[in-house]
Write a protein that holds these residues in place. Structure first.
Motif, short mmCIF file in Angstrom:
data_model
loop_
_atom_site.label_atom_id
_atom_site.label_comp_id
_atom_site.label_asym_id
_atom_site.label_seq_id
_atom_site.Cartn_x
_atom_site.Cartn_y
_atom_site.Cartn_z
N ARG A 20 0.83 -1.19 0.00
CA ARG A 20 0.00 0.00 0.00
C ARG A 20 0.88 1.26 0.00
NH1 ARG A 20 -5.72 -0.86 -0.40
NH2 ARG A 20 -6.19 -2.84 0.60
N THR A 129 -10.13 1.24 13.92
CA THR A 129 -10.76 0.23 13.08
C THR A 129 -9.94 -1.05 13.16
OG1 THR A 129 -11.57 -0.22 10.84
CG2 THR A 129 -9.48 0.91 11.01
N ASP A 132 -7.98 -5.69 9.89
CA ASP A 132 -8.40 -6.35 8.66
C ASP A 132 -9.65 -5.72 8.05
OD1 ASP A 132 -10.00 -7.08 10.74
OD2 ASP A 132 -10.14 -9.20 10.21
N ALA A 133 -10.14 -4.63 8.65
CA ALA A 133 -11.33 -3.97 8.12
C ALA A 133 -10.96 -3.04 6.98
CB ALA A 133 -12.04 -3.19 9.23
N GLU A 134 -11.98 -2.58 6.26
CA GLU A 134 -11.76 -1.61 5.20
C GLU A 134 -11.12 -0.35 5.79
OE1 GLU A 134 -11.64 -0.03 1.44
OE2 GLU A 134 -12.24 -2.06 2.04
N GLY A 135 -10.02 0.08 5.23
CA GLY A 135 -9.29 1.23 5.77
C GLY A 135 -8.30 0.87 6.86
#
Length: 373
Positions: A20, A129, A132-135
């Motif tokens: 990323r 968050t 492993d969550a979105e974002g």
């Protein structure tokens, strides 16, 4: 600055190591802080001196070779298909058909970092968050950068047993306990953000008289002389002019929800220190409203401030009205701050760059109306 550019060029993370961009940029930031030459100023108490004057000769030689190397030949421009040539010719007439982002021009949410302390702020970011969550990758990058900043504090803390080094060891492990420690965290956080963006343009201290007030008042009650705290503020301003952008704004005052003036003794001390130092920075912005005392208003019109072009006056009601037009929630409008380029924002609550994400709309509108022709 050239030194920061050199470090980013030579400490760049390998593209294949990170999946990323956010992770890669966080790793580069940490590497730059680790490689940045640091030391102590003989004429100050706050930690936070950095630059080539603290570098070893080998480092200076590598920097000189990098800076004097001939520029690479520019790559040839790719051919433009005929069907896009008209668009390329049309675009300059509309100034810009792309989103743009200017470096820095912001005010950090110092208040939250001070209240939580750096370790607490890191824990808070980790809780935003699940990984492993979105974002989640963005949160991991934030935490990586903050841990790199904490390691940088410990580098300063290891330099000596002076007051600045001791303060760095304290704020790396917990919440600041004294006005000096809080000021130390503000200074190092400010320049770390500048290093992260490769520039210090209009990177401002915001509502310093408000978020530092609890530590100022607590020290005063403990018997710390105001002259001693004023000396700490003076040292901060000297470092600001030496290492960062003198066009750094400090907001003074404001008004509470029930109409009370928020100018305090720290506001007045900041103004007095700036007037006495008579340096290029910081810039002072006074928030004007009907409840401000005449004596305070007169203070900000004193010749020792006016002769250095200080301060700027902001109408409290007008600035709040401007924020409401941007749909800023009513409970947040009182927390606004202005940077030195007169950008009004709520620190920590909105996208900060006053020139960021500028998109010229006539071209896409015409394309939409005429079927892309």
């Amino acid at each position: 600055t050239p030194l920061v550019q050199f470090l980013y060029a030579t400490c760049a993370a390998r593209e294949t190591e990170y999946d990323r961009p956010s992770a890669r940029e966080a790793a580069r930031f940490c590497a730059v802080l680790e490689a940045m030459p640091i030391g102590e100023d003989a004429d100050g108490v706050l930690a936070g001196s950095f630059g080539l004057h603290h570098a070893e000769e080998g480092f200076k030689a590598r920097f000189t070779a990098w800076r004097t190397a001939p520029a690479p030949a520019p790559a040839s421009a790719p051919a433009v298909p005929d069907r896009l040539a008209w668009f390329q010719a049309l675009a300059p007439a509309y100034q810009s058909c792309n989103s743009i982002f200017t470096a820095v021009h912001t005010t950090i949410d110092f208040e939250t970092v001070l209240e939580k302390g750096l370790p607490g702020y890191i824990r808070w970011c980790e809780s935003l968050t699940p990984p492993d969550a979105e974002g989640g990758h963005e949160v991991r990058a934030m935490v990586t950068a903050l841990r790199g900043f904490r390691a940088w504090l410990l580098r300063f803390g290891a330099l000596s047993d002076g007051a600045g080094a001791r303060a760095c060891r304290v704020i790396a492990e917990g919440r600041p306990e004294t006005f000096f420690e809080a000021l130390q965290l503000v200074w190092l956080l400010n320049i770390a953000v500048g290093i992260s963006e490769g520039a210090f343009f209009s990177l401002s201290f915001g509502r310093m008289d408000q978020y530092l007030w609890p530590w100022f008042e607590a020290d005063r009650r403990r018997g710390v002389p105001e002259a001693e705290m004023a000396a700490f503020v003076r040292d901060l301003f000297i470092k600001l002019n030496r290492y960062a952008d003198a066009a750094c704004n400090i907001n003074l005052g404001g008004v509470t929800a029930d109409g009370r003036d928020m100018l305090n003794d720290l506001s007045r001390m900041i103004a007095d220190v700036a007037a006495g130092l008579a340096g290029p920075g910081p810039l002072l912005s006074v928030r004007i409203h009907p409840a401000i005392a005449q004596a305070d208003f007169d203070r900000f019109l004193a010749p020792d401030l006016v002769r250095i072009g200080q301060p700027t006056f902001y109408g409290e009601a007008a600035c709040r009205a401007a924020l409401r037009t941007r749909s800023v929630p009513e409970q947040e409008v009182a927390g606004w701050a202005a940077n030195s380029c007169m950008g009004i924002m709520v620190p920590g609550a909105e996208f900060a760059d006053m020139w960021g994400v500028v998109l010229s709309l006539p071209v896409p509108l015409e394309l939409a109306l005429h079927g892309g022709v």
